[in-house]
Each structure stands twice: as structure tokens, then as C-alpha cells.
Design a protein around this motif. Structure first.
Motif, PDB file in Angstrom:
ATOM      1  N   LEU A  36      46.946   8.352  -2.566  1.00 33.28           N
ATOM      2  CA  LEU A  36      45.903   8.053  -1.582  1.00 33.28           C
ATOM      3  C   LEU A  36      45.116   6.814  -1.999  1.00 33.28           C
ATOM      4  CD1 LEU A  36      44.255   8.883   0.947  1.00 33.28           C
ATOM      5  CD2 LEU A  36      42.885  10.307  -0.565  1.00 33.28           C
ATOM      6  N   GLU A  37      44.736   6.749  -3.261  1.00 33.66           N
ATOM      7  CA  GLU A  37      43.978   5.596  -3.751  1.00 33.66           C
ATOM      8  C   GLU A  37      44.803   4.316  -3.663  1.00 33.66           C
ATOM      9  OE1 GLU A  37      40.756   5.310  -4.292  1.00 33.66           O
ATOM     10  OE2 GLU A  37      40.744   7.397  -3.613  1.00 33.66           O
ATOM     11  N   GLY A  38      46.093   4.442  -3.875  1.00 31.67           N
ATOM     12  CA  GLY A  38      46.967   3.279  -3.739  1.00 31.67           C
ATOM     13  C   GLY A  38      46.964   2.731  -2.321  1.00 31.67           C
ATOM     14  N   HIS A  39      47.011   3.630  -1.342  1.00 34.72           N
ATOM     15  CA  HIS A  39      46.947   3.193   0.060  1.00 34.72           C
ATOM     16  C   HIS A  39      45.588   2.556   0.355  1.00 34.72           C
ATOM     17  CE1 HIS A  39      50.765   4.641   1.518  1.00 34.72           C
ATOM     18  NE2 HIS A  39      50.552   5.841   0.992  1.00 34.72           N
ATOM     19  N   ARG A  40      44.539   3.159  -0.146  1.00 36.55           N
ATOM     20  CA  ARG A  40      43.190   2.632   0.099  1.00 36.55           C
ATOM     21  C   ARG A  40      43.034   1.229  -0.493  1.00 36.55           C
ATOM     22  NH1 ARG A  40      40.279   6.868  -1.309  1.00 36.55           N
ATOM     23  NH2 ARG A  40      39.881   7.504   0.810  1.00 36.55           N
ATOM     24  N   SER A  41      43.494   1.057  -1.726  1.00 36.68           N
ATOM     25  CA  SER A  41      43.349  -0.250  -2.374  1.00 36.68           C
ATOM     26  C   SER A  41      44.225  -1.309  -1.708  1.00 36.68           C
ATOM     27  CB  SER A  41      43.663  -0.157  -3.868  1.00 36.68           C
ATOM     28  OG  SER A  41      45.014   0.185  -4.071  1.00 36.68           O
ATOM     29  N   SER A  42      45.251  -0.879  -0.982  1.00 34.85           N
ATOM     30  CA  SER A  42      46.100  -1.818  -0.240  1.00 34.85           C
ATOM     31  C   SER A  42      45.530  -2.143   1.136  1.00 34.85           C
ATOM     32  CB  SER A  42      47.514  -1.250  -0.078  1.00 34.85           C
ATOM     33  OG  SER A  42      48.122  -1.084  -1.342  1.00 34.85           O
ATOM     34  N   GLY A  43      44.394  -1.523   1.470  1.00 38.17           N
ATOM     35  CA  GLY A  43      43.745  -1.801   2.751  1.00 38.17           C
ATOM     36  C   GLY A  43      44.351  -1.076   3.929  1.00 38.17           C
ATOM     37  N   HIS A  44      45.118  -0.014   3.670  1.00 38.84           N
ATOM     38  CA  HIS A  44      45.734   0.734   4.762  1.00 38.84           C
ATOM     39  C   HIS A  44      44.700   1.599   5.489  1.00 38.84           C
ATOM     40  CE1 HIS A  44      49.683   0.551   2.251  1.00 38.84           C
ATOM     41  NE2 HIS A  44      49.439  -0.581   2.871  1.00 38.84           N
ATOM     42  N   VAL A  45      44.919   1.801   6.775  1.00 35.78           N
ATOM     43  CA  VAL A  45      44.104   2.742   7.545  1.00 35.78           C
ATOM     44  C   VAL A  45      44.599   4.135   7.174  1.00 35.78           C
ATOM     45  CG1 VAL A  45      43.480   3.555   9.845  1.00 35.78           C
ATOM     46  CG2 VAL A  45      43.778   1.096   9.425  1.00 35.78           C
ATOM     47  N   ILE A  46      43.683   4.998   6.720  1.00 29.91           N
ATOM     48  CA  ILE A  46      44.063   6.338   6.261  1.00 29.91           C
ATOM     49  C   ILE A  46      43.500   7.374   7.220  1.00 29.91           C
ATOM     50  CG2 ILE A  46      43.894   8.009   4.380  1.00 29.91           C
ATOM     51  CD1 ILE A  46      43.512   5.580   2.492  1.00 29.91           C
ATOM     52  N   ALA A  47      44.343   8.311   7.618  1.00 30.80           N
ATOM     53  CA  ALA A  47      43.912   9.375   8.524  1.00 30.80           C
ATOM     54  C   ALA A  47      44.565  10.681   8.108  1.00 30.80           C
ATOM     55  CB  ALA A  47      44.293   9.040   9.965  1.00 30.80           C
ATOM     56  N   PHE A  48      43.856  11.782   8.330  1.00 31.91           N
ATOM     57  CA  PHE A  48      44.440  13.116   8.190  1.00 31.91           C
ATOM     58  C   PHE A  48      44.966  13.518   9.549  1.00 31.91           C
ATOM     59  CE2 PHE A  48      41.707  14.827   4.464  1.00 31.91           C
ATOM     60  CZ  PHE A  48      42.575  14.261   3.567  1.00 31.91           C
ATOM     61  N   LEU A  49      46.217  13.940   9.585  1.00 35.05           N
ATOM     62  CA  LEU A  49      46.846  14.454  10.795  1.00 35.05           C
ATOM     63  C   LEU A  49      47.214  15.891  10.492  1.00 35.05           C
ATOM     64  CD1 LEU A  49      48.045  13.887  13.639  1.00 35.05           C
ATOM     65  CD2 LEU A  49      50.145  13.163  12.472  1.00 35.05           C
ATOM     66  N   SER A  50      46.473  16.830  11.056  1.00 37.19           N
ATOM     67  CA  SER A  50      46.625  18.236  10.675  1.00 37.19           C
ATOM     68  C   SER A  50      46.492  19.153  11.880  1.00 37.19           C
ATOM     69  CB  SER A  50      45.554  18.599   9.640  1.00 37.19           C
ATOM     70  OG  SER A  50      45.568  19.980   9.374  1.00 37.19           O
ATOM     71  N   SER A  51      47.237  20.241  11.856  1.00 37.58           N
ATOM     72  CA  SER A  51      47.113  21.223  12.933  1.00 37.58           C
ATOM     73  C   SER A  51      45.848  22.066  12.784  1.00 37.58           C
ATOM     74  CB  SER A  51      48.344  22.136  12.978  1.00 37.58           C
ATOM     75  OG  SER A  51      48.505  22.782  11.728  1.00 37.58           O
ATOM     76  N   SER A  52      45.194  21.984  11.624  1.00 29.04           N
ATOM     77  CA  SER A  52      43.949  22.735  11.435  1.00 29.04           C
ATOM     78  C   SER A  52      42.824  22.102  12.257  1.00 29.04           C
ATOM     79  CB  SER A  52      43.564  22.787   9.953  1.00 29.04           C
ATOM     80  OG  SER A  52      43.215  21.490   9.502  1.00 29.04           O
ATOM     81  N   THR A  53      41.697  22.773  12.318  1.00 32.76           N
ATOM     82  CA  THR A  53      40.543  22.220  13.027  1.00 32.76           C
ATOM     83  C   THR A  53      39.718  21.367  12.070  1.00 32.76           C
ATOM     84  OG1 THR A  53      39.036  24.032  12.475  1.00 32.76           O
ATOM     85  CG2 THR A  53      40.441  24.315  14.448  1.00 32.76           C
ATOM     86  N   HIS A  54      38.767  20.617  12.628  1.00 35.97           N
ATOM     87  CA  HIS A  54      37.959  19.768  11.758  1.00 35.97           C
ATOM     88  C   HIS A  54      37.038  20.598  10.866  1.00 35.97           C
ATOM     89  CE1 HIS A  54      34.699  20.147  14.770  1.00 35.97           C
ATOM     90  NE2 HIS A  54      33.904  19.849  13.765  1.00 35.97           N
ATOM     91  N   TYR A  55      36.822  21.857  11.225  1.00 39.17           N
ATOM     92  CA  TYR A  55      35.984  22.723  10.385  1.00 39.17           C
ATOM     93  C   TYR A  55      36.639  22.965   9.029  1.00 39.17           C
ATOM     94  CZ  TYR A  55      33.909  23.391  14.932  1.00 39.17           C
ATOM     95  OH  TYR A  55      33.333  23.158  16.153  1.00 39.17           O
ATOM     96  N   LEU A  56      37.960  22.962   9.001  1.00 36.08           N
ATOM     97  CA  LEU A  56      38.693  23.104   7.742  1.00 36.08           C
ATOM     98  C   LEU A  56      39.000  21.747   7.108  1.00 36.08           C
ATOM     99  CD1 LEU A  56      41.234  25.900   8.710  1.00 36.08           C
ATOM    100  CD2 LEU A  56      39.258  26.120   7.234  1.00 36.08           C
ATOM    101  N   ALA A  57      39.341  20.771   7.934  1.00 34.60           N
ATOM    102  CA  ALA A  57      39.805  19.486   7.409  1.00 34.60           C
ATOM    103  C   ALA A  57      38.669  18.563   6.977  1.00 34.60           C
ATOM    104  CB  ALA A  57      40.663  18.785   8.454  1.00 34.60           C
ATOM    105  N   ARG A  58      37.518  18.628   7.642  1.00 32.23           N
ATOM    106  CA  ARG A  58      36.446  17.676   7.362  1.00 32.23           C
ATOM    107  C   ARG A  58      35.939  17.716   5.914  1.00 32.23           C
ATOM    108  NH1 ARG A  58      34.143  14.556  10.570  1.00 32.23           N
ATOM    109  NH2 ARG A  58      34.527  15.751  12.449  1.00 32.23           N
TER     110      ARG A  58
END
Length: 198
Positions: free
Chosen positions: A10-32
Motif C-alpha cells: 500500500l505504501e509503495g502505491h502511495r509513494s508512486s502517487g497512485h489513486v488508492i481506493a477500497f472496493l469492498s462488499s462491506s458497508t462503510h461502517y466496517l470499511a471506514r
């Protein structure tokens, strides 16, 4: 506990300037909470309908699962100007096959049996940080917190046995192991093991 290998990815993607998103079937109450801890701004999750401040009991369609995940991933990519053909997607479940098929860099992480077989067939990269288990360094960190209880969730019996031995050496006793078949349609079984100080 977050697997260090995935945190580093994850940190590697962040340092490369990638847009990072969580894509999950859970709700934001669990994912946030996890997204907040990891500094991930974008959440693509199953949303629940709220009218006048009350849940209606209905999800916002399409649900972020299977074809619905593809819908939300494409909508987000269009909105953010992200090229899915150049994007990574990490998952452990064969139910995410439709998303893996639309990205240019599919990655399967600690996959269930069906996804592991499919990934091998297609030549997709398999990331198995959890198969390495916690290891001595992570066990030392956990023990240093003087935790009253350590709970390990593992799908790999070899790494679980190794971590159990490491925690025992550090003064923790195995209390209980429960095997959960949370997603029977994927043949993915998790062992939840509880340790407490001796």
C-alpha cells in the motif's frame, strides 16, 4: 493486526502517487475505520439507503458485489480519470473475478482455493504475505503492548503453528481455536485463535 507485507505494498502505491481506493462488499461502517487507519480516502462499498435519518432496510443498487463491484469500479475510474487497464486490484475471493478481469494488474492475496486455481491458470501474481505468518518481529511488537488477548485469523495452518510456538515462547498461552467457514461458496476457511498471557 495488519499484515506488514500488504501495508508495504500500500505504501509503495502511495509513494508512486497512485489513486488508492477500497472496493469492498462491506458497508462503510466496517470499511471506514480501516481506511482511516491506513490513510485511504476513497471507499467504494455497499451503501445502505437512509431516508429522514433512518435506515430503510434496503441497499443502494447496485450492491458492491460481483457485477456491482465492476459498476462502482468503472464509475470511480471515470470520475477520477483512472485507467483500469493500468490499475492494480488486490483480492482474496473468487467472487471478485469480474473485477480482476477488468484491471491490467490483477493480484490475488491469500486466495481461497478456487481463486488460487484460477490465478495459476491465468498466470496472475499471487501475493501470500499471511502465509509467512506474523513472524518473530511482529510477535515481539504485540507482546510489548502487554495485550490481554491476541487474536490471530489465519487460513494457513503452517504459519498458524509457527506463530503459536512464537507466542508460547513469549509467555502467551493458546486458549481456543474456532474454525469459521464464513464464505462457503468460496471454500475459504479461517481459523480464529485466541492467546492470553500465562
Amino acid at each position: 493486526y495488519l499484515v506488514p507485507g500488504m501495508c508495504e505494498i500500500l505504501e509503495g502505491h502511495r509513494s508512486s502517487g497512485h489513486v488508492i481506493a477500497f472496493l469492498s462488499s462491506s458497508t462503510h461502517y466496517l470499511a471506514r475505520p480501516l481506511a482511516r487507519d491506513l490513510g485511504v480516502e476513497h471507499l467504494l462499498v455497499t451503501r445502505l439507503e437512509v431516508v429522514d435519518g433512518k435506515f430503510t432496510g434496503r441497499p443502494v443498487r447496485p450492491v458492491c458485489y460481483g457485477p456491482g463491484k465492476v459498476h462502482w469500479a468503472k464509475a470511480f475510474a471515470d470520475e477520477q480519470g483512472v485507467d483500469l487497464a493500468s490499475s492494480w486490484f488486490y483480492t482474496d475471493s473468487v467472487t471478485d473475478l469480474p473485477v480482476l478481469e477488468i484491471v491490467g494488474r490483477p493480484r490475488v492475496v491469500n486466495p481461497d482455493r478456487l481463486l488460487r486455481r484460477e490465478a495459476r491458470r491465468r498466470g496472475w501474481a499471487i501475493v501470500d504475505p499471511a502465509r509467512a505468518g506474523l513472524g518473530a518481529e511482529a510477535c515481539d511488537v504485540l507482546v510489548a503492548t502487554r495485550a490481554e488477548r491476541i487474536v490471530l485469523v489465519s487460513c494457513d495452518p503452517v504459519s498458524l503453528a509457527r506463530d503459536t510456538a512464537l507466542l508460547r515462547e513469549r509467555g502467551y498461552a493458546h486458549r481456543v481455536t474456532t474454525v469459521l467457514d464464513l464464505f462457503p461458496h468460496t471454500s475459504h476457511v479461517e481459523a480464529v485463535t485466541v492467546f492470553e498471557p500465562r
